[in-house]
Enzyme design. Sequence first.
Site, PDB file in Angstrom:
ATOM      1  CE  LYS A   1       1.897  32.284   9.403  1.00  0.00           C
ATOM      2  NZ  LYS A   1       1.953  33.127   8.316  1.00  0.00           N
TER       3      LYS A   1
ATOM      4  CD  GLU B   1      16.176  31.988  20.767  1.00  0.00           C
ATOM      5  OE1 GLU B   1      17.481  32.828  20.912  1.00  0.00           O
ATOM      6  OE2 GLU B   1      14.996  32.858  20.590  1.00  0.00           O
TER       7      GLU B   1
ATOM      8  CG  MET C   1      39.830  23.830  33.800  1.00  0.00           C
ATOM      9  SD  MET C   1      40.753  23.371  35.176  1.00  0.00           S
ATOM     10  CE  MET C   1      39.447  22.673  36.003  1.00  0.00           C
TER      11      MET C   1
ATOM     12  CG  PHE D   1      12.567  35.785   6.600  1.00  0.00           C
ATOM     13  CD1 PHE D   1      13.969  36.208   6.680  1.00  0.00           C
ATOM     14  CD2 PHE D   1      11.843  36.102   7.953  1.00  0.00           C
ATOM     15  CE1 PHE D   1      14.335  37.293   8.457  1.00  0.00           C
ATOM     16  CE2 PHE D   1      12.025  37.103   9.184  1.00  0.00           C
ATOM     17  CZ  PHE D   1      13.207  37.429   9.252  1.00  0.00           C
ATOM     18  CD  GLN D   2      13.160  34.808  11.590  1.00  0.00           C
ATOM     19  OE1 GLN D   2      12.104  34.745  11.985  1.00  0.00           O
ATOM     20  NE2 GLN D   2      14.619  35.687  12.713  1.00  0.00           N
TER      21      GLN D   2
END
Lengths: 167, 567
Positions: B164, B52, B476, B114-115
Amino acid sequence: MRHTISLFVDNESGVLSRVAGLFSARGFNIESLNVAETLDPDTSRITLVTTGDDFIIEQVIKRFNNMVNVIWVDDLTEETRVEREMILLRVEAKEKTRAEILRMADIFRAKVVDVGLETYTLELTGDKEKVNAFMELLEPMGIKEIARTGTVAMKRDTKNSNTGDSQ
Amino acid sequence: MARMIGAEMFFETLIDEGIDVIFGIPGGYVLKVYDVMPKFTDRIKHVLTRHEQGATHMADGYARASGKPGVVLCTSGPAATNTVTGIATAQMDSSPIVVFTGQVPLPYLGSDAFQEADHIGITRPCTKHNYLVRKAIDLPKTMKEAFYIASSGRPSPVLVDMPKDVILGEDELIIPDEISLRGYNPPTKGDPKQIKKAVDMILKSKRPIIFGGGGIIHANATAELIEFAHRLEIPVTSTLMGLGAYPQDDPLYVHMLGMHGSYAANMAVHSSDLVISIGARFDDRATGGNFEEFSPNAEIIHIDIDPSTIDKNIVVHCPIIGHAKEVLKQLLEALPSKIDFDRSKWRRQINEWDKKHPMSYNQTEDKILTSFAIDTLSKITDDDAIIVSDVGQHQMWVAQFYKFNYPRTHITSGGLGTMGFGFPAGMGAKFACPDKQVVCVCGDGSFQMNMQELATAVEHKMDLKIMLLNNGHHGMVRQWQTMFFEGNYSASRFGVLPDFVMLAQSFGATGLRVDRPDQLEATLKEGLSTEGVVLMEIMVDCEELVYPMIAPGGAMSDMILGVSDVA
C-alpha cells in the site's frame, strides 16, 4: 552422486528460496548450503552440495539457468576444484584428556577459540574428509556441539593446479 | 519530470506498455489504484470480474488469442490466492500474463495483518518470476521488467506485489525505454552446428514426422512451418496445444497425436525414423507416458526455446535451443537447393492408418453424442472462429472433431487441465478479438466452476456463445471409472444441477436447450445468430466414451480403439 554446485545470484531477498524451492519441489535434500557476497556487492555466491540422480540434478541446473536472479551456474562435480569447510566444535576437556585434545588440534592445525572450565571450542578448516576424520578422533572425548559452515568451493586455476594448497 | 503517486504510475506504465484492457476486482490495499482509475479509463478498459480466478483466466484467454500479455489487478490475501489456479494454468501452457496484487504496507509485512498472505512465496513455483516492489519510484521499471519477462523467451506468468505504501508513495515517473537483466537472456537463434546436424538428419530420413506443439503458436511460426513441411514433404502432426498451428485442411496434416489422438498420428510417430519436435515438451498426455517405448526406431530433433525441456522426458539426438520461427528460418536457409526424396510410401502408409481407424462416431436418432455436436459446430461456425474449451471429455472431442485451420483459434487448458477455465478464457479471447466469432465449449461440471462470470459477460454486452454439453456427470471421471474402475461410479454424477437455461436468463443472457439429434443444428444456428451472451445447453449421452485412448503409461502404438477393446 554427490554434486557441488556453484551459483552466482542477485544479492537480494527471496533468491535463496527460489534456489532451494527447486530442490524441495522434487523432494531433494540439500546437504549443505553456503551464501555470501562476492567482490561485487550486488552479487552473492551460493555453494550447494546435494546428492541425487545425475539426470535430475542436470534438470535442476537447467532450471537454475532459467531463473531471472541466477546470473551464472556451474556444476563443479566433474571439475578440478578446491573445496573447504569450517567447523566449530565444542568438546569435553577433562583433566585426563585436555592435553590429548590439544595435541590432536595441533596435528590437524585446528585452533582453540574458546576455553571453558570443562570444554574446549576448536576451529578447523579443511575438506569434508579432514573435518570428518577430526570429528571421529574427538568423538571418544565427548563432542558436545558442532557448527559447520557447509562446503565452499572454487574451480582450480588450471595454470597453477595443485600448487600452494597443501593442507 | 512529472511527480505522481504509485497508483498513477501504475496506469501510466500500463499505457506505455500498450495495455488496453485489465481484468480485476477492487479491495482493501488497491483502493487507491481504483480511486485514480477513472482518469485513465478512456485509454484502458477495466473489466470487473466476479472472482479473481475468473479475472486470471480472462487475462490468459486474452493473451492466448492476441499474443499480447494479459493483465490482472486485485487486492491482497484471498484475492491473491484466488489468482493462483489461473497463474498455474497459464504457466503450464506458456501463456504471458502479469498479475498485480495489492499488499499490506511494508512495515506490516509478515505480521498477519488483515488480508495478508505471502504472495511472493505462494506464487514462486508457478510464476517465471515475481517481484515485491519496495519504493514507488521502482514501480514503473519493475512493471516494464515484468512485461518483458512474461512475454519474451518461453512466455509465462509474472506477479508484481504492490504494498500500500508503494501505491500511495509520491515520486517522479521514470519509465525506462529498454530493459536489460543480467541473469535473463532468452535464446533466439539456434546453434548453427546443431542446425547443420539437423539438416543432415532430415536429408537422410525416410519416414520423418513433425511433432508440432504450442510453441509454434507462441512464436507465430505457422508460415515458416508450412514452408518447411511443404519443401520437404514432411507430414505434420500436432499436440493438443499445437492445434491450429498447422492448417488441418493441408494434405500433409495428420490429425492430433497423444492419449486421445488419432490412430494415424500415433502410429506415424511410433513408426517414424525421425521425429522433429517443434515447441512441444513430450509430456505424458502427448506420448502416452511410456517414455522408454516412445518412437523406438527414430532419431529425435527437439526444437525448443526452453533448455530445461531438453532430455526432460525423452532423450533426444539433436536439441536446438531457440525461437521456433528463427530456427525454422535457419533450417530453411540451410537446406540444399535440390533435394531428392520419395515420401510416397511413407505418406501412403499414414493414409492407410487413417482410413483403417479414422476419428468417427455413430450418431443414432436417440441421444445426442458430444462428438456429433462438436462436428456439427465445426461445420456451422466461421472458418476463423475461436473455440475455447474447458476440461474433460468435451475438450477431447473438440480437439478431435473441430477443424482448426488458424493459430490462436483453439484455446484450452492443456497442461494443468483446469476445469472452469473455458468460459472466462473465452471472454478474454473475445475482449482480444471483438470482431471474431468466439464459442466457449463447456461441460456441465466445468461450467459450474466459474459460471459467476455470466454477470461480467452480460455487463459488457459481449457477443459470446456458450455451448454447454450437459451429460449430468463429470464425464471424464466417469469414463475412467468405466474403463479402469469396473464401473464404480463414485461421486461422478451430479445429484442436482441448475436449470442452465433459466440460470442464463437470470443473468440477463439468452438460454436455449436441445436434446434431440435432429434439432441440434437448428438450435446451434439459432444460438450463434442471436446477439449477446447466449448459452446453448445440449443434453448429451453420458455413456459416450472418448476413443481412441492410450491407457496411462502405455506406448503410442498401444491404443484402445473402441468399446470392443476394453477387456
